[in-house]
Design a protein around this motif. Sequence first.
Motif, short mmCIF file in Angstrom:
data_model
loop_
_atom_site.label_atom_id
_atom_site.label_comp_id
_atom_site.label_asym_id
_atom_site.label_seq_id
_atom_site.Cartn_x
_atom_site.Cartn_y
_atom_site.Cartn_z
N HIS A 119 -16.80 -14.36 -5.50
CA HIS A 119 -18.02 -13.65 -5.12
C HIS A 119 -18.89 -13.54 -6.39
O HIS A 119 -19.06 -12.46 -6.96
CB HIS A 119 -17.68 -12.28 -4.55
N TYR A 120 -19.44 -14.67 -6.77
CA TYR A 120 -20.05 -14.80 -8.09
C TYR A 120 -21.38 -14.08 -8.24
O TYR A 120 -21.85 -13.86 -9.37
CB TYR A 120 -20.24 -16.28 -8.43
N ARG A 121 -22.02 -13.70 -7.14
CA ARG A 121 -23.29 -13.00 -7.26
C ARG A 121 -23.14 -11.66 -7.97
O ARG A 121 -24.10 -11.13 -8.53
CB ARG A 121 -23.94 -12.81 -5.88
N ARG A 122 -21.95 -11.12 -7.98
CA ARG A 122 -21.69 -9.88 -8.71
C ARG A 122 -22.14 -9.99 -10.17
O ARG A 122 -22.49 -8.97 -10.78
CB ARG A 122 -20.19 -9.58 -8.71
N HIS A 123 -22.08 -11.18 -10.74
CA HIS A 123 -22.35 -11.34 -12.16
C HIS A 123 -23.69 -12.00 -12.45
O HIS A 123 -23.96 -12.36 -13.60
CB HIS A 123 -21.21 -12.11 -12.84
N LEU A 124 -24.54 -12.16 -11.44
CA LEU A 124 -25.89 -12.68 -11.68
C LEU A 124 -26.81 -11.52 -12.05
O LEU A 124 -26.66 -10.40 -11.55
CB LEU A 124 -26.39 -13.43 -10.45
N PRO A 125 -27.79 -11.77 -12.91
CA PRO A 125 -28.60 -10.67 -13.48
C PRO A 125 -29.34 -9.82 -12.46
O PRO A 125 -29.43 -8.60 -12.62
CB PRO A 125 -29.56 -11.39 -14.43
N ALA A 126 -29.88 -10.42 -11.39
CA ALA A 126 -30.64 -9.64 -10.42
C ALA A 126 -29.76 -8.59 -9.75
O ALA A 126 -30.17 -7.43 -9.55
CB ALA A 126 -31.26 -10.56 -9.37
N PHE A 127 -28.53 -8.97 -9.41
CA PHE A 127 -27.66 -8.06 -8.67
C PHE A 127 -27.00 -7.04 -9.60
O PHE A 127 -26.65 -5.94 -9.17
CB PHE A 127 -26.65 -8.86 -7.87
N LEU A 128 -26.84 -7.40 -10.86
CA LEU A 128 -26.42 -6.41 -11.85
C LEU A 128 -27.50 -5.35 -12.04
O LEU A 128 -27.21 -4.17 -12.23
CB LEU A 128 -26.10 -7.10 -13.18
N LYS A 129 -28.77 -5.78 -11.95
CA LYS A 129 -29.88 -4.84 -12.08
C LYS A 129 -29.90 -3.88 -10.90
O LYS A 129 -30.13 -2.67 -11.08
CB LYS A 129 -31.21 -5.60 -12.16
N VAL A 130 -29.66 -4.39 -9.69
CA VAL A 130 -29.60 -3.51 -8.52
C VAL A 130 -28.52 -2.46 -8.73
O VAL A 130 -28.73 -1.26 -8.48
CB VAL A 130 -29.33 -4.32 -7.23
N LYS A 131 -27.34 -2.89 -9.18
CA LYS A 131 -26.24 -1.95 -9.43
C LYS A 131 -26.65 -0.91 -10.46
O LYS A 131 -26.36 0.30 -10.30
CB LYS A 131 -25.01 -2.72 -9.92
N ALA A 132 -27.33 -1.34 -11.53
CA ALA A 132 -27.75 -0.40 -12.57
C ALA A 132 -28.75 0.61 -12.02
O ALA A 132 -28.67 1.81 -12.32
CB ALA A 132 -28.36 -1.17 -13.74
N LEU A 133 -29.70 0.16 -11.20
CA LEU A 133 -30.68 1.07 -10.61
C LEU A 133 -30.00 2.10 -9.70
O LEU A 133 -30.37 3.28 -9.70
CB LEU A 133 -31.72 0.27 -9.82
N LEU A 134 -29.02 1.66 -8.94
CA LEU A 134 -28.29 2.58 -8.07
C LEU A 134 -27.51 3.60 -8.89
O LEU A 134 -27.50 4.80 -8.58
CB LEU A 134 -27.35 1.81 -7.15
N ASP A 135 -26.85 3.12 -9.96
CA ASP A 135 -26.08 4.02 -10.81
C ASP A 135 -26.99 5.04 -11.50
O ASP A 135 -26.57 6.19 -11.75
CB ASP A 135 -25.30 3.22 -11.86
N GLN A 136 -28.22 4.63 -11.80
CA GLN A 136 -29.20 5.53 -12.45
C GLN A 136 -29.87 6.47 -11.45
O GLN A 136 -30.69 7.31 -11.85
CB GLN A 136 -30.27 4.70 -13.15
N LYS A 137 -29.55 6.29 -10.17
CA LYS A 137 -30.19 7.06 -9.09
C LYS A 137 -31.71 6.92 -9.14
O LYS A 137 -32.46 7.89 -8.95
CB LYS A 137 -29.78 8.53 -9.16
N ALA A 138 -32.15 5.68 -9.38
CA ALA A 138 -33.58 5.40 -9.47
C ALA A 138 -34.30 5.68 -8.16
O ALA A 138 -35.52 5.92 -8.16
CB ALA A 138 -33.80 3.95 -9.89
N ILE A 139 -33.59 5.63 -7.04
CA ILE A 139 -34.20 5.94 -5.73
C ILE A 139 -33.56 7.18 -5.11
O ILE A 139 -33.58 7.36 -3.89
CB ILE A 139 -34.11 4.74 -4.77
N GLY A 140 -32.99 8.02 -5.96
CA GLY A 140 -32.34 9.23 -5.47
C GLY A 140 -31.00 8.93 -4.82
O GLY A 140 -30.29 7.99 -5.21
N GLU A 141 -30.64 9.70 -3.81
CA GLU A 141 -29.40 9.49 -3.08
C GLU A 141 -29.59 8.36 -2.08
O GLU A 141 -30.54 8.36 -1.29
CB GLU A 141 -28.98 10.76 -2.34
N VAL A 142 -28.68 7.38 -2.11
CA VAL A 142 -28.78 6.25 -1.19
C VAL A 142 -28.50 6.71 0.23
O VAL A 142 -27.53 7.45 0.49
CB VAL A 142 -27.81 5.13 -1.58
#
Length: 323
Positions: free
Chosen positions: A124-147
Amino acid sequence: MNKIVWGIIGCGDVAEVKSGPAFSLVKNSELKSVMRRNLAKAEDFAKRHHVKHWFNDASDILNDPDINAVYIATPPASHLQYALEAIKAGKHVYLEKPMTLNTAEADQIVRALKASKTKLTVAHYRRHLPAFLKVKALLDQKAIGEVLFADIQILQSRQSQIITKTEEPWRLDPEISGGGLFHDLAPHQLDLMCQYFGMHTSAIGFSGNRSGDGADNIVNGIINFNNGIQCRGIWSFNNSESDQKDACTIYGSEGKITFSFFGEHVTCSTKETSETFSFKNPKHVQEPMIAAVVDYFLGQRENPCAAEEALQVTKIMDAFTSH
């Protein structure tokens, strides 16, 4: 062990650019041998990619004492057989997605691993592509609040550029692919949802065939995750070209994140601002994942995608297509 020496079982279309060359580019990694049932095609691949040995029988790779890891890149129907043979031979395994044809087969691999010392990672190699790592980082930062929930739309025509074309259209044969184009593409989307939101409690869906080609070409489903987040998705492969879509939106209490699974852009929008982040994927898109796999096999990091994680994706796909 200070180096991973690879053999590829199934050096076809997937291995040509996405993954194959990366095994010789990653640090502490060497590609020694490749196998394909058609020996002439195996030889052609080997010579073009500067691989020393080629075979038409997987046992030649599994019985080589110098090879300590195998990449299984055959169609899904043979994943179980080759994975079990590799585990028995004591080789570490990098296994293409989908993991197997169904949950029952995936369970067999998980059980075999528990009774062995073999390490296995699913591709599941998309886990390590930059765009999807960025999504994970934004979620971890709560950039959109509670999912709150996520929405996936994969609407494609028969001429779609994101559908891999091969000489034999095996992806449309459920006995080989597991269930059509959904089983080929959905692991990309579902694995990311599981990575972002964790384990799921339940999943339900409906699937059908609207063109008579033998495989489901429309699938709808809803996932309920342990943390209360829900995800709904639709996959349709009989659309007009003008209606094609490859999109995911994750909605939060303070905004949303939108991205494409086959693109290189991520947009984060809130009441105050909207920002788009752009990325460039590597030429060999599996290279970052393969680098992580090599480190895992060498004992330098945790498993980048364990069999149990891929099993969850398989369970969701089965749930979506059981009605």
